[in-house]
Design a protein around this motif. Structure first.
Motif, PDB file in Angstrom:
ATOM      1  N   ARG A   1      46.500  42.955  43.560  1.00 46.81           N
ATOM      2  CA  ARG A   1      47.364  43.449  42.496  1.00 46.81           C
ATOM      3  C   ARG A   1      47.437  44.969  42.572  1.00 46.81           C
ATOM      4  N   LEU A   2      48.640  45.512  42.464  1.00 45.34           N
ATOM      5  CA  LEU A   2      48.841  46.942  42.582  1.00 45.34           C
ATOM      6  C   LEU A   2      48.668  47.642  41.234  1.00 45.34           C
ATOM      7  N   ASP A   3      48.446  48.929  41.295  1.00 45.52           N
ATOM      8  CA  ASP A   3      48.366  49.733  40.083  1.00 45.52           C
ATOM      9  C   ASP A   3      49.756  49.811  39.457  1.00 45.52           C
ATOM     10  N   TRP A   4      49.839  49.595  38.150  1.00 42.93           N
ATOM     11  CA  TRP A   4      51.133  49.556  37.475  1.00 42.93           C
ATOM     12  C   TRP A   4      51.913  50.857  37.615  1.00 42.93           C
TER      13      TRP A   4
ATOM     14  N   GLU B   1      37.554  34.006  39.195  1.00 42.49           N
ATOM     15  CA  GLU B   1      37.722  35.316  38.581  1.00 42.49           C
ATOM     16  C   GLU B   1      38.735  36.156  39.343  1.00 42.49           C
ATOM     17  N   VAL B   2      38.757  35.996  40.663  1.00 44.98           N
ATOM     18  CA  VAL B   2      39.708  36.731  41.502  1.00 44.98           C
ATOM     19  C   VAL B   2      40.794  35.760  41.967  1.00 44.98           C
ATOM     20  N   PRO B   3      42.081  36.083  41.742  1.00 47.37           N
ATOM     21  CA  PRO B   3      43.156  35.197  42.195  1.00 47.37           C
ATOM     22  C   PRO B   3      43.062  34.893  43.685  1.00 47.37           C
ATOM     23  N   GLU B   4      43.517  33.707  44.068  1.00 50.69           N
ATOM     24  CA  GLU B   4      43.328  33.226  45.441  1.00 50.69           C
ATOM     25  C   GLU B   4      43.933  34.153  46.484  1.00 50.69           C
ATOM     26  N   LEU B   5      45.145  34.654  46.239  1.00 49.86           N
ATOM     27  CA  LEU B   5      45.776  35.508  47.249  1.00 49.86           C
ATOM     28  C   LEU B   5      45.011  36.810  47.446  1.00 49.86           C
ATOM     29  N   GLU B   6      44.380  37.303  46.394  1.00 44.39           N
ATOM     30  CA  GLU B   6      43.518  38.479  46.542  1.00 44.39           C
ATOM     31  C   GLU B   6      42.241  38.103  47.270  1.00 44.39           C
TER      32      GLU B   6
END
Length: 247
Positions: free
Chosen positions: A237-240, A225-230
């Motif tokens: 992931r940053l806020d757009w 559910e959470v990408p590996e790098l996170e």
């Protein structure tokens, strides 16, 4: 085998596929002789599914070894052909690396590059070393992607001032392939620690082709559910909103 359906032209679609009859002749034709056709209608459920597909796209490193059926590979590459490109030049060139010897050479090269990159990571070196940076040892399908900078397709339209738009077009084809693969439950990983000159030499591609990406494709070992790098604390992931400005 049938390829993917070709989307309706943008000029045929007004407001989510509804044709504006007030701007067309009563007989439903256009001045140039082309009949107006209603475009596809994308329901809210489809838009939700598309948002989920984008959210669940992953840069996969851990693969199962079972092969992908040839017809599925062909369908994925046919879908990638639908990607936009400058001047409709379609400059992407996909090379399927089938040779076990070449796969081994690529994997060893990437491992050497990863080790060298790790030496420059400073205080993050230990975290970097714990990351799995490629799936070349297990992924059933390896694709090297090149840009043909010498193509005459498209007549050079749009690329005279900014020739790099051809390479950007190749990236769009990769992203299209990425999403199409994820929609089928397959994972794709972009190996970005390969030296372009080495890959170009190993694969002996035509002059004028420039290396863009080395991709691993296959069934993921798991879907997180959470990408590996996170998950590993490397980068969230940053806020757009941080990436949008006005002038």
């Amino acid at each position: 085998m049938n390829g993917p359906a070709i989307p309706a032209r943008a000029t045929d679609v007004v407001e989510y596929g509804a044709v504006d009859s007030s701007k067309s002749p009563a007989d439903g034709s256009l001045a140039n002789g082309n009949a107006l056709k209603p475009g596809p209608r994308f329901a809210p459920a489809f838009r939700d599914d598309l948002a989920a597909l984008l959210t669940w796209r992953r840069d996969v490193r851990h693969f199962r070894v079972e092969p992908i059926p040839e017809d599925i590979v062909a369908q994925l590459l046919a879908t990638a052909q639908c990607a936009p490109s400058v001047g409709n030049s379609q400059p992407w060139r996909f090379v399927r690396v089938r040779s076990a010897a070449l796969r081994g050479e690529l994997a060893r090269h990437v491992d050497r590059e990863a080790e060298r990159a790790g030496q420059a990571m400073g205080e993050r070196r230990e975290v970097y070393a714990a990351l799995k940076l490629h799936g070349l040892d297990r992924a059933p399908e390896i694709l090297a992607v090149f840009c043909d900078g010498t193509t005459e397709v498209g007549g050079g339209l749009g690329a005279a001032t900014m020739p790099q738009t051809r390479e950007w077009s190749v990236v769009l084809a990769i992203h299209t392939l990425w999403l199409a693969a994820r929609a089928r439950g397959l994972g794709l990983g972009w190996v970005s620690i390969a030296e372009p000159d080495v890959v170009t030499r190993l694969l002996d591609v035509p002059p004028g082709w420039s290396f863009v990406a080395l991709l691993c494709l296959g069934v993921p070992e798991r879907c997180d559910e959470v990408p590996e790098l996170e998950r590993r604390g490397w980068q969230a992931r940053l806020d757009w909103r941080r990436h949008v400005s006005e002038r």
